[in-house]
Write an enzyme that holds these catalytic residues in place. Structure first.
Site, short mmCIF file in Angstrom:
data_model
loop_
_atom_site.label_atom_id
_atom_site.label_comp_id
_atom_site.label_asym_id
_atom_site.label_seq_id
_atom_site.Cartn_x
_atom_site.Cartn_y
_atom_site.Cartn_z
N GLY A 1 84.06 19.34 -24.89
CA GLY A 1 85.44 19.06 -24.54
C GLY A 1 86.42 19.76 -25.46
CB THR B 1 93.26 11.17 -27.74
OG1 THR B 1 92.39 10.30 -26.97
CG2 THR B 1 94.66 10.58 -27.68
N GLY B 2 92.42 12.38 -24.87
CA GLY B 2 92.61 12.32 -23.42
C GLY B 2 91.51 13.03 -22.68
CB THR C 1 89.05 11.22 -28.54
OG1 THR C 1 88.21 11.76 -27.52
CG2 THR C 1 89.37 12.28 -29.56
#
Length: 273
Positions: free
Chosen positions: A169, A189-190, A139
């Protein structure tokens, strides 16, 4: 650390960068900063964020744009979102196959009264609105503060490898993958499913609005996620209205960088923005 306006910060994803080409990623982060920062000369934080993210979508190093991973059917489905904090304007797309999802998200923000358009029907709608399309890793995201005080956050992703078709997501969801107000702009992000449960970008905004320093706010939210879900799942970058920039993560690394008129810093592993 505090920077002079205008300032731009970007990330190329949090994860195990020991297993990837971290040197190439670092180089691309610097190029994205340069490309995005150029937009401040004639534009605002919106243009800076979109250009920086679009560059990362096109470079093929990160899980976004041409570098996107595929779902279980071998298809590419991408998500992106952008938010202008001073006006609370938002645009997002999900499950899109457009070349630059962040530019499609910008169209949603500027050309429609909606926040989120999904899938092929959304892509076709955007093409109809403008007559014809102008759109010739991990991302990615960007946050920016311009001289006029405009705060903008944006995020773009190809999702997770092997995801179910239609899975969306955190990246196109305000408060989860990105969020901006007149006080702060944040990009996440993640692991999307975890980020959707915690809404870390919004939590940072709440803490900053309560008077917490940006660095403390971001670190506190990362620690909250780590305490609940363990490590290796999240990273955040943010810039506040005073020009303070911060980035923290609980993974083995996060591609990240910041630039103002005098300074450019970029790191994958150790290093403070």
């Amino acid at each position: 650390m505090r920077y002079n306006k205008p300032v731009l910060a970007v990330h190329g994803g949090a994860g195990d960068w020991n297993k990837r080409d971290s040197d190439k990623a670092l180089s691309e982060i610097k190029k994205a900063l340069e490309r995005g920062f150029e937009q401040f000369k004639a534009g605002s934080s919106i243009e800076a964020v979109v250009e920086a993210i679009a560059y990362m979508e096109d470079c093929g190093i990160f899980d976004a744009g041409v570098g996107s991973v595929k779902n279980l059917k071998g298809e590419v489905e991408m998500d992106a979102g952008i938010m202008h904090g001073n006006t609370m304007s938002v645009g997002a797309v999900a499950s899109t196959r457009a070349k630059n999802p962040i530019k499609e998200a910008l169209k949603v923000m500027k050309l429609t009264k909606h926040v989120l358009l999904v899938g092929e029907r959304g892509d076709l709608t955007l093409k109809e609105l403008i007559g014809s399309s102008t759109i010739s890793g991990d991302t990615v995201g960007a946050v920016a503060l311009d001289k006029a005080g405009n705060l903008v956050a944006g995020t773009s992703t190809g999702g997770i490898s092997g995801k179910l078709p239609g899975r969306v997501g955190d990246s196109p969801i305000p408060g989860a993958g990105y969020y901006a107000t007149e006080k702060v702009a944040v990009s996440s992000t993640g692991t999307g499913e975890i980020i959707l449960k915690i809404l870390p970008a919004k939590e940072v905004d709440i803490l900053v609005s309560m008077g917490f320093r940006l660095e403390d706010a971001i670190r506190s939210v990362i620690n909250k996620i780590t305490d609940r879900f363990g490590t290796d799942n999240v990273g955040l970058i943010g810039v506040d209205y005073r020009g303070f920039v911060s980035a923290h993560y609980n993974t083995k690394g996060m591609a990240r960088g910041v630039k103002d008129q005098q300074t450019l810093r970029a790191f994958i592993f150790e290093g403070e923005l």
